[in-house]
Design an enzyme around this catalytic site. Structure first.
Site, mmCIF file in Angstrom:
data_model
loop_
_atom_site.group_PDB
_atom_site.id
_atom_site.type_symbol
_atom_site.label_atom_id
_atom_site.label_comp_id
_atom_site.label_asym_id
_atom_site.label_seq_id
_atom_site.Cartn_x
_atom_site.Cartn_y
_atom_site.Cartn_z
ATOM 1 N N ALA A 1 80.667 -23.269 14.697
ATOM 2 C CA ALA A 1 81.420 -24.399 14.160
ATOM 3 C C ALA A 1 81.239 -25.569 15.118
ATOM 4 O O ALA A 1 80.944 -25.378 16.305
ATOM 5 C CB ALA A 1 82.885 -24.025 14.037
ATOM 6 N N GLU A 43 78.884 -15.712 11.891
ATOM 7 C CA GLU A 43 79.772 -15.432 10.750
ATOM 8 C C GLU A 43 79.130 -15.868 9.434
ATOM 9 O O GLU A 43 79.238 -15.186 8.413
ATOM 10 C CB GLU A 43 81.110 -16.145 10.959
ATOM 11 C CG GLU A 43 81.887 -15.535 12.125
ATOM 12 C CD GLU A 43 83.074 -16.388 12.560
ATOM 13 O OE1 GLU A 43 82.899 -17.617 12.727
ATOM 14 O OE2 GLU A 43 84.168 -15.839 12.722
ATOM 15 N N GLU A 55 83.523 -17.450 20.898
ATOM 16 C CA GLU A 55 84.741 -18.262 20.776
ATOM 17 C C GLU A 55 85.724 -18.027 21.918
ATOM 18 O O GLU A 55 86.461 -18.938 22.312
ATOM 19 C CB GLU A 55 85.441 -17.984 19.436
ATOM 20 C CG GLU A 55 84.701 -18.484 18.215
ATOM 21 C CD GLU A 55 83.698 -17.500 17.629
ATOM 22 O OE1 GLU A 55 83.321 -16.527 18.312
ATOM 23 O OE2 GLU A 55 83.293 -17.707 16.471
HETATM 24 N N1 CAA Z 1 79.325 -27.587 18.338
HETATM 25 C C1 CAA Z 1 78.957 -28.860 18.613
HETATM 26 N N2 CAA Z 1 77.833 -29.198 19.299
HETATM 27 C C2 CAA Z 1 77.052 -28.192 19.724
HETATM 28 C C3 CAA Z 1 77.365 -26.841 19.475
HETATM 29 C C4 CAA Z 1 78.560 -26.548 18.723
HETATM 30 N N3 CAA Z 1 78.910 -25.292 18.407
HETATM 31 N N4 CAA Z 1 76.413 -26.085 20.027
HETATM 32 C C5 CAA Z 1 75.522 -26.922 20.603
HETATM 33 N N5 CAA Z 1 75.902 -28.192 20.407
HETATM 34 C C6 CAA Z 1 75.236 -29.411 20.863
HETATM 35 C C7 CAA Z 1 75.422 -29.635 22.355
HETATM 36 O O1 CAA Z 1 76.679 -30.247 22.622
HETATM 37 C C8 CAA Z 1 74.243 -30.520 22.645
HETATM 38 O O2 CAA Z 1 74.552 -31.821 22.226
HETATM 39 P P1 CAA Z 1 74.270 -33.078 23.205
HETATM 40 O O3 CAA Z 1 72.777 -33.085 23.385
HETATM 41 O O4 CAA Z 1 74.768 -34.227 22.414
HETATM 42 O O5 CAA Z 1 75.002 -32.816 24.446
HETATM 43 C C9 CAA Z 1 73.150 -29.977 21.731
HETATM 44 O O6 CAA Z 1 73.837 -29.250 20.716
HETATM 45 C C10 CAA Z 1 72.203 -29.035 22.437
HETATM 46 O O7 CAA Z 1 72.983 -28.010 23.044
HETATM 47 P P2 CAA Z 1 72.797 -27.549 24.564
HETATM 48 O O8 CAA Z 1 72.353 -28.696 25.400
HETATM 49 O O9 CAA Z 1 74.056 -26.845 24.980
HETATM 50 O O10 CAA Z 1 71.587 -26.527 24.386
HETATM 51 P P3 CAA Z 1 71.240 -25.291 25.312
HETATM 52 O O11 CAA Z 1 69.890 -24.814 24.853
HETATM 53 O O12 CAA Z 1 71.424 -25.578 26.738
HETATM 54 O O13 CAA Z 1 72.343 -24.148 24.921
HETATM 55 C C11 CAA Z 1 73.706 -22.873 23.413
HETATM 56 C C12 CAA Z 1 72.366 -23.603 23.653
HETATM 57 C C13 CAA Z 1 73.789 -21.631 24.315
HETATM 58 C C14 CAA Z 1 73.723 -22.429 21.955
HETATM 59 C C15 CAA Z 1 74.889 -23.812 23.717
HETATM 60 O O14 CAA Z 1 74.693 -25.018 23.041
HETATM 61 C C16 CAA Z 1 76.229 -23.275 23.312
HETATM 62 O O15 CAA Z 1 76.793 -22.437 24.018
HETATM 63 N N6 CAA Z 1 76.792 -23.772 22.200
HETATM 64 C C17 CAA Z 1 78.115 -23.423 21.749
HETATM 65 C C18 CAA Z 1 78.158 -22.032 21.138
HETATM 66 C C19 CAA Z 1 79.570 -21.688 20.740
HETATM 67 O O16 CAA Z 1 80.471 -21.620 21.525
HETATM 68 N N7 CAA Z 1 79.774 -21.426 19.424
HETATM 69 C C20 CAA Z 1 81.063 -21.096 18.857
HETATM 70 C C21 CAA Z 1 81.722 -22.312 18.267
HETATM 71 S S1 CAA Z 1 83.392 -22.034 17.756
HETATM 72 C C22 CAA Z 1 83.281 -21.284 16.238
HETATM 73 O O17 CAA Z 1 82.210 -21.107 15.720
HETATM 74 C C23 CAA Z 1 84.581 -20.919 15.582
HETATM 75 C C24 CAA Z 1 84.470 -20.111 14.352
HETATM 76 O O18 CAA Z 1 84.633 -18.931 14.363
HETATM 77 C C25 CAA Z 1 84.217 -20.718 13.048
#
Ligand code: CAA
Length: 296
Positions: A104, A150, A170
């Site tokens: 998300a 999911e 999460e």
């Molecule tokens: N939401 C918003 N933006 C996101 C995102 C997310 N879930 N995942 C990645 N992005 C964005 C980053 O903020 C970044 O944007 P900027 O360039 O503007 O800063 C861009 O995507 C690239 O991401 P990274 O620089 O972090 O890329 P990376 O290769 O270093 O890492 C990753 C990749 C491990 C996937 C890392 O981005 C990450 O950990 N993302 C979040 C994953 C996460 O926590 N997901 C769960 C979300 S909560 C949820 O989903 C609730 C539910 O149950 C519905």
């Protein structure tokens, strides 16, 4: 019999409710999202030799296909369009090589309050994926995290590219999975593994996902989409009417007791005997020729 009647009655009621919702959905989305071919966050395509496979590609590369509200609304609309299209036999949902979806949209939901989540029924738009009657294949390359994992699990079959990674991170954000991560994942991989994934946020590889039954096949990343389309085409060689009944019966296994599920399956099996396609399928076998299904 009483239980099976109850299941049929509740199925019928939810189908009617879904049908009743359709016009509202269309009206609600018409101002904020696009019509066919004019998307902001996805791409859609119709492919396959018989042009009977609908493909939805998540297309928000800079945010690793983070599932913002607009993207989820577009997926819902695209699914409704493919559902209404009689020529579409199955749907493939995919992302990019780096990310199926990284969850998300964290930045979008960051300011949400509890009362906004409750009153806006946050994540309710996501259920369209699990409600779709046609088969959906998730073709997962790269990250399928949080809502991305999911979303894949809401689909019917997951094919994974060999570099895919699945996880429910999460917990590290101070929240929990909200679109099936604690429920669908647990039913698929069992309590111990689901608990480990949800409590640590650790990712698992495509190979482990296959071993656990989360993904049904792992293929080289560059062949993933072609393999998923091939699978959709194979499903498309069968009667779409019977495919729909079969999908519903498998899904019933997740929603009821074994006894009720077995009764539902038996009655659905019996129901196939009222269809032209059941007759055609068995006649074609007996006559040693390919079946010519009419979806009736
Ligand atoms: N939401 C918003 N933006 C996101 C995102 C997310 N879930 N995942 C990645 N992005 C964005 C980053 O903020 C970044 O944007 P900027 O360039 O503007 O800063 C861009 O995507 C690239 O991401 P990274 O620089 O972090 O890329 P990376 O290769 O270093 O890492 C990753 C990749 C491990 C996937 C890392 O981005 C990450 O950990 N993302 C979040 C994953 C996460 O926590 N997901 C769960 C979300 S909560 C949820 O989903 C609730 C539910 O149950 C519905």
């Amino acid at each position: 019999m009483a239980n099976i009647a109850k299941i049929f009655a509740s199925r019928t009621q939810s189908m009617l409710q879904a049908a009743a919702r359709q016009p509202q959905v269309a009206t609600r989305f018409s101002r904020s999202a696009s019509t066919a071919g004019n998307w902001e966050f996805i791409k859609t395509d119709i492919t396959g030799e018989k042009k009977n496979v609908g493909v939805i590609t998540l297309n928000r590369p800079k945010a690793l296909n983070a599932l913002c509200n607009g993207l989820m609304k577009e997926i819902s609309i695209a699914l409704q369009q493919f559902s209404k299209d009689k020529n579409i036999a199955a749907i493939v949902l995919t992302g990019s090589e780096k990310a199926f979806a990284a969850g998300a949209d964290i930045k979008e939901m960051l300011p949400n309050t509890y009362s906004q989540c409750i009153q806006g029924n946050f994540l309710n738009d996501w259920v369209e994926v699990a409600r779709t009657q046609k088969p959906i294949i998730a073709a997962v390359n790269g990250y399928a995290l949080g809502g991305g994992c999911e979303l894949a699990m809401m689909c019917d079959i997951i094919y994974a590219g060999d570099k895919a990674k699945f996880g429910q991170p999460e917990i590290a954000l101070g929240t929990i999975p909200g679109a099936g991560g604690t429920q669908r994942l647990t039913r698929v991989v069992g309590k111990s593994k689901a608990m480990e994934m949800c409590l640590t946020g650790n990712m698992i590889s495509a190979q482990e996902a296959e071993k656990l039954g989360l993904a049904s096949k792992v293929v080289p990343a560059d062949q993933l989409l072609a393999e998923a389309i091939k699978l959709a085409e194979k499903i498309g060689t069968h009667s779409s009417l019977i495919v729909q009944l079969c999908k519903e019966s498998v899904n019933t296994a997740y929603e009821t007791t074994l006894q009720e599920g077995l009764k539902f399956e038996r009655r659905t099996f019996h129901a196939t005997f009222s269809t032209a396609d059941r007759k055609e399928g068995m006649t074609a076998f007996a006559e040693k020729r390919p079946a010519n299904f009419t979806n009736e």
